[in-house]
Design an enzyme around this catalytic site. Structure first.
Site, PDB file in Angstrom:
ATOM      1  N   LYS A  23       0.856  -1.189   0.000  1.00  0.00           N
ATOM      2  CA  LYS A  23       0.000   0.000   0.000  1.00  0.00           C
ATOM      3  C   LYS A  23       0.885   1.231   0.000  1.00  0.00           C
ATOM      4  O   LYS A  23       1.789   1.348   0.825  1.00  0.00           O
ATOM      5  CB  LYS A  23      -0.918   0.009   1.220  1.00  0.00           C
ATOM      6  CG  LYS A  23      -1.852   1.207   1.255  1.00  0.00           C
ATOM      7  CD  LYS A  23      -2.954   1.062   2.274  1.00  0.00           C
ATOM      8  CE  LYS A  23      -2.443   0.887   3.658  1.00  0.00           C
ATOM      9  NZ  LYS A  23      -3.521   0.744   4.651  1.00  0.00           N
ATOM     10  N   CYS A  41      -7.456  11.382   1.114  1.00  0.00           N
ATOM     11  CA  CYS A  41      -7.756  10.274   0.196  1.00  0.00           C
ATOM     12  C   CYS A  41      -7.025  10.441  -1.136  1.00  0.00           C
ATOM     13  O   CYS A  41      -6.983  11.525  -1.704  1.00  0.00           O
ATOM     14  CB  CYS A  41      -9.261  10.223  -0.055  1.00  0.00           C
ATOM     15  SG  CYS A  41      -9.763   8.988  -1.265  1.00  0.00           S
ATOM     16  N   CYS A  43      -7.509   7.514  -3.287  1.00  0.00           N
ATOM     17  CA  CYS A  43      -8.135   6.453  -4.093  1.00  0.00           C
ATOM     18  C   CYS A  43      -9.417   6.943  -4.765  1.00  0.00           C
ATOM     19  O   CYS A  43      -9.980   6.237  -5.589  1.00  0.00           O
ATOM     20  CB  CYS A  43      -8.441   5.231  -3.229  1.00  0.00           C
ATOM     21  SG  CYS A  43      -9.862   5.419  -2.123  1.00  0.00           S
ATOM     22  N   CYS A  52      -9.610  10.709   3.952  1.00  0.00           N
ATOM     23  CA  CYS A  52      -9.642   9.249   3.855  1.00  0.00           C
ATOM     24  C   CYS A  52     -10.601   8.694   4.898  1.00  0.00           C
ATOM     25  O   CYS A  52     -10.563   9.106   6.054  1.00  0.00           O
ATOM     26  CB  CYS A  52      -8.229   8.707   4.096  1.00  0.00           C
ATOM     27  SG  CYS A  52      -8.134   6.921   4.280  1.00  0.00           S
ATOM     28  N   HIS A  56     -10.204   2.845   0.803  1.00  0.00           N
ATOM     29  CA  HIS A  56      -9.136   2.314  -0.048  1.00  0.00           C
ATOM     30  C   HIS A  56      -8.919   0.815   0.196  1.00  0.00           C
ATOM     31  O   HIS A  56      -8.501   0.103  -0.700  1.00  0.00           O
ATOM     32  CB  HIS A  56      -7.824   3.089   0.154  1.00  0.00           C
ATOM     33  CG  HIS A  56      -7.320   3.066   1.555  1.00  0.00           C
ATOM     34  ND1 HIS A  56      -7.616   4.035   2.485  1.00  0.00           N
ATOM     35  CD2 HIS A  56      -6.565   2.142   2.205  1.00  0.00           C
ATOM     36  CE1 HIS A  56      -7.048   3.745   3.633  1.00  0.00           C
ATOM     37  NE2 HIS A  56      -6.411   2.589   3.487  1.00  0.00           N
TER      38      HIS A  56
HETATM   39 FE1  FES Z   1      -9.140   6.870  -0.285  1.00  0.00          FE
HETATM   40 FE2  FES Z   1      -8.282   6.041   2.073  1.00  0.00          FE
HETATM   41  S1  FES Z   1      -7.093   6.670   0.407  1.00  0.00           S
HETATM   42  S2  FES Z   1     -10.300   6.277   1.418  1.00  0.00           S
END
Ligand code: FES
Length: 75
Positions: A23, A41, A43, A52, A56
């Site tokens: 990760k 975040c 993702c 976040c 993810h």
């Molecule tokens: Fe997107 Fe954690 S990096 S929710």
């Protein structure tokens, strides 16, 4: 003109960066912050974007991706 948003839910968003890592999480240390830690975040799946919320983990399992948050920490 209309904007068409295509969401590729089952596609990795990181096709090539540091794929050897389980990760990818990076940390930025900042001397003066009001909060000791904020996770942003990367993702694009978070329900609390830009923060976040752990989404993810599900995204990585579903796609084989390895994205993780950017951590901004008080130094
Ligand atoms: Fe997107 Fe954690 S990096 S929710």
């Amino acid at each position: 003109p209309a904007v068409v948003v295509v969401r590729a839910e089952a596609q990795p968003i990181n096709p090539e960066i540091r794929k050897a890592e389980e990760k990818v999480v990076d940390t930025v240390l900042v001397p003066e912050l009001s909060k000791p830690l904020t996770a942003y975040c990367r993702c694009w799946r978070s329900g609390t974007f830009p923060l976040c919320d752990g989404s993810h983990v599900k995204h990585n399992k579903a796609t084989g991706d390895n994205v993780g948050p950017l951590l901004v920490k008080k130094q």
